[in-house]
Design an enzyme around this catalytic site. Structure first.
Site, PDB file in Angstrom:
ATOM      1  N   ASP A  20     -23.060  -9.049   6.664  1.00 50.16           N
ATOM      2  CA  ASP A  20     -24.317  -9.678   6.241  1.00 50.16           C
ATOM      3  C   ASP A  20     -25.480  -8.686   6.271  1.00 50.16           C
ATOM      4  O   ASP A  20     -25.475  -7.730   7.054  1.00 50.16           O
ATOM      5  CB  ASP A  20     -24.604 -10.886   7.157  1.00 50.16           C
ATOM      6  CG  ASP A  20     -25.596 -11.854   6.533  1.00 50.16           C
ATOM      7  OD1 ASP A  20     -25.883 -11.741   5.331  1.00 50.16           O
ATOM      8  OD2 ASP A  20     -26.090 -12.728   7.272  1.00 50.16           O
ATOM      9  N   ASN A  68     -21.639 -19.193  -1.454  1.00 49.56           N
ATOM     10  CA  ASN A  68     -22.289 -18.121  -2.217  1.00 49.56           C
ATOM     11  C   ASN A  68     -22.288 -18.375  -3.738  1.00 49.56           C
ATOM     12  O   ASN A  68     -23.079 -17.773  -4.467  1.00 49.56           O
ATOM     13  CB  ASN A  68     -21.655 -16.756  -1.921  1.00 49.56           C
ATOM     14  CG  ASN A  68     -21.988 -16.199  -0.543  1.00 49.56           C
ATOM     15  OD1 ASN A  68     -21.181 -15.489   0.069  1.00 49.56           O
ATOM     16  ND2 ASN A  68     -23.174 -16.497  -0.034  1.00 49.56           N
TER      17      ASN A  68
HETATM   18  C1  IPE Z   1     -22.025 -15.388   4.812  1.00 48.67           C
HETATM   19  O1  IPE Z   1     -23.236 -14.734   4.564  1.00 48.67           O
HETATM   20  C2  IPE Z   1     -21.043 -15.098   3.740  1.00 48.67           C
HETATM   21  C3  IPE Z   1     -20.637 -13.700   3.610  1.00 48.67           C
HETATM   22  C4  IPE Z   1     -20.930 -12.727   4.412  1.00 48.67           C
HETATM   23  C5  IPE Z   1     -19.779 -13.435   2.493  1.00 48.67           C
HETATM   24  P1  IPE Z   1     -24.478 -15.504   3.945  1.00 48.67           P
HETATM   25  O2  IPE Z   1     -25.603 -14.539   3.976  1.00 48.67           O
HETATM   26  O3  IPE Z   1     -24.151 -16.119   2.654  1.00 48.67           O
HETATM   27  O4  IPE Z   1     -24.704 -16.659   5.034  1.00 48.67           O
HETATM   28  P2  IPE Z   1     -25.898 -17.681   5.238  1.00 48.67           P
HETATM   29  O5  IPE Z   1     -25.966 -18.538   4.041  1.00 48.67           O
HETATM   30  O6  IPE Z   1     -27.150 -16.879   5.414  1.00 48.67           O
HETATM   31  O7  IPE Z   1     -25.555 -18.425   6.476  1.00 48.67           O
HETATM   32  C1  IPE Z   2     -24.028 -10.296   2.592  1.00 47.62           C
HETATM   33  O1  IPE Z   2     -25.334  -9.893   2.376  1.00 47.62           O
HETATM   34  C2  IPE Z   2     -23.183 -10.216   1.358  1.00 47.62           C
HETATM   35  C3  IPE Z   2     -22.822 -11.531   0.769  1.00 47.62           C
HETATM   36  C4  IPE Z   2     -23.093 -12.691   1.298  1.00 47.62           C
HETATM   37  C5  IPE Z   2     -22.105 -11.506  -0.494  1.00 47.62           C
HETATM   38  P1  IPE Z   2     -26.438 -10.901   1.862  1.00 47.62           P
HETATM   39  O2  IPE Z   2     -26.456 -10.866   0.384  1.00 47.62           O
HETATM   40  O3  IPE Z   2     -26.245 -12.248   2.452  1.00 47.62           O
HETATM   41  O4  IPE Z   2     -27.762 -10.233   2.436  1.00 47.62           O
HETATM   42  P2  IPE Z   2     -28.996 -10.957   3.108  1.00 47.62           P
HETATM   43  O5  IPE Z   2     -28.478 -11.850   4.172  1.00 47.62           O
HETATM   44  O6  IPE Z   2     -29.689 -11.716   2.013  1.00 47.62           O
HETATM   45  O7  IPE Z   2     -29.833  -9.847   3.638  1.00 47.62           O
HETATM   46 MG    MG Z   3     -26.892 -13.118   4.165  1.00 48.52          MG
END
Ligand code: IPE
Ligand code: IPE
Ligand code: MG
Length: 245
Positions: A20, A68
């Site tokens: 993340d 996602n």
């Molecule tokens: C969780 O991350 C899913 C992945 C790392 C693929 P998100 O960034 O989507 O999670 P939330 O929505 O902030 O909890």
């Molecule tokens: C994790 O990084 C990757 C996926 C969930 C695909 P994020 O895209 O959630 O990055 P933040 O949380 O917005 O910084």
């Molecule tokens: Mg995230």
């Protein structure tokens, strides 16, 4: 260096990571979110190699959740394109490092080219045995549990099992994660303190490790720190410390 402090006899067999912070990493640099995702690939490479070198048997990476799909279409499309490109580009490295690729999640929802690349890479690497890298793609734990419940209900309706035969073992066997041991260690980067629908059943007794490092900055050194932290913990499984001694 922290690698030398790791006890090779007490390694987790399975590490799961919620990767993340890509979006925030890019934003900090005044770039688009996708720039963060692109730079997350280096961390995937580092961690896979780091785990394989240490002798960790399984590594599950949460790459794309069921939720996602609700992101802006432009980001979803960019992520799918990146995925195809990465799988294609990394297959040779997986072969070199003896890593077998697998995936959990709803493959039917992935774009065709993405699914094809994924299945090709799984097929190409299936003979490798040093480590298994499991990508959670279009995955959520609740999706997996609902499917398992349906499968079990169907078995009962067909008279293949009785209600008494529904137990932990059967549920374990019915989840898409059944081939692998439950992760002893789960890591989440970026400072968020939640599970976000990842491996809910399987982490019932996992040690959780949270770091504020954003995923694109995550390196082997951070992996070693997490494993060392894991090795400093007492896993009691409901018992008392005295019982363990
Ligand atoms: C969780 O991350 C899913 C992945 C790392 C693929 P998100 O960034 O989507 O999670 P939330 O929505 O902030 O909890
Ligand atoms: C994790 O990084 C990757 C996926 C969930 C695909 P994020 O895209 O959630 O990055 P933040 O949380 O917005 O910084
Ligand atoms: Mg995230």
């Amino acid at each position: 260096m922290s690698k030398e402090k790791i006890d090779p006899k007490r390694l987790p067999k399975h590490i799961a990571i919620i990767m993340d912070g890509n979006g925030r990493w890019a934003k900090e640099k005044g770039k688009f979110r996708i720039f963060g995702h692109q730079n997350g690939v280096k961390a995937v490479r580092e961690v896979s190699e780091g785990c394989a070198e240490l002798g960790v048997e399984c590594l599950t990476l949460y790459a794309f959740s069921t939720e996602n799909w609700n992101r802006p279409k432009i980001e979803v499309n960019a992520l799918m394109t990146l995925l195809v490109k990465t799988i294609k580009g990394e297959t040779a490295t997986l072969m070199k490092n003896g890593i077998k690729l697998d995936a959990i999640g709803d493959r039917n929802t992935l774009p065709k080219d993405c699914r094809r690349e994924l299945e090709e890479a799984i097929e190409t690497t299936k003979g490798n045995s040093k480590m298994t890298l499991i990508l959670a793609l279009s995955y959520s734990a609740k999706w997996d549990i609902v499917n398992a419940a349906r499968t079990i209900a169907q078995m009962a309706a067909n008279g293949e099992i009785t209600i008494d035969e529904v137990n932990e073992e059967l549920i374990d066997k019915t989840l898409t994660t059944h081939k692998y041991p439950h992760p002893e260690l789960m890591i989440r980067t970026s400072g968020e303190l939640r599970i976000s629908n990842f491996l809910l059943w399987e982490i019932a007794y996992s040690e959780l490790y949270f770091t504020t490092v954003l995923w694109p900055d995550f390196r082997k050194e951070h992996l070693y720190e997490a494993i060392l932290d894991y090795q400093s913990r007492e896993r009691r499984f409901g018992k008392t410390s005295e019982q363990l001694a």
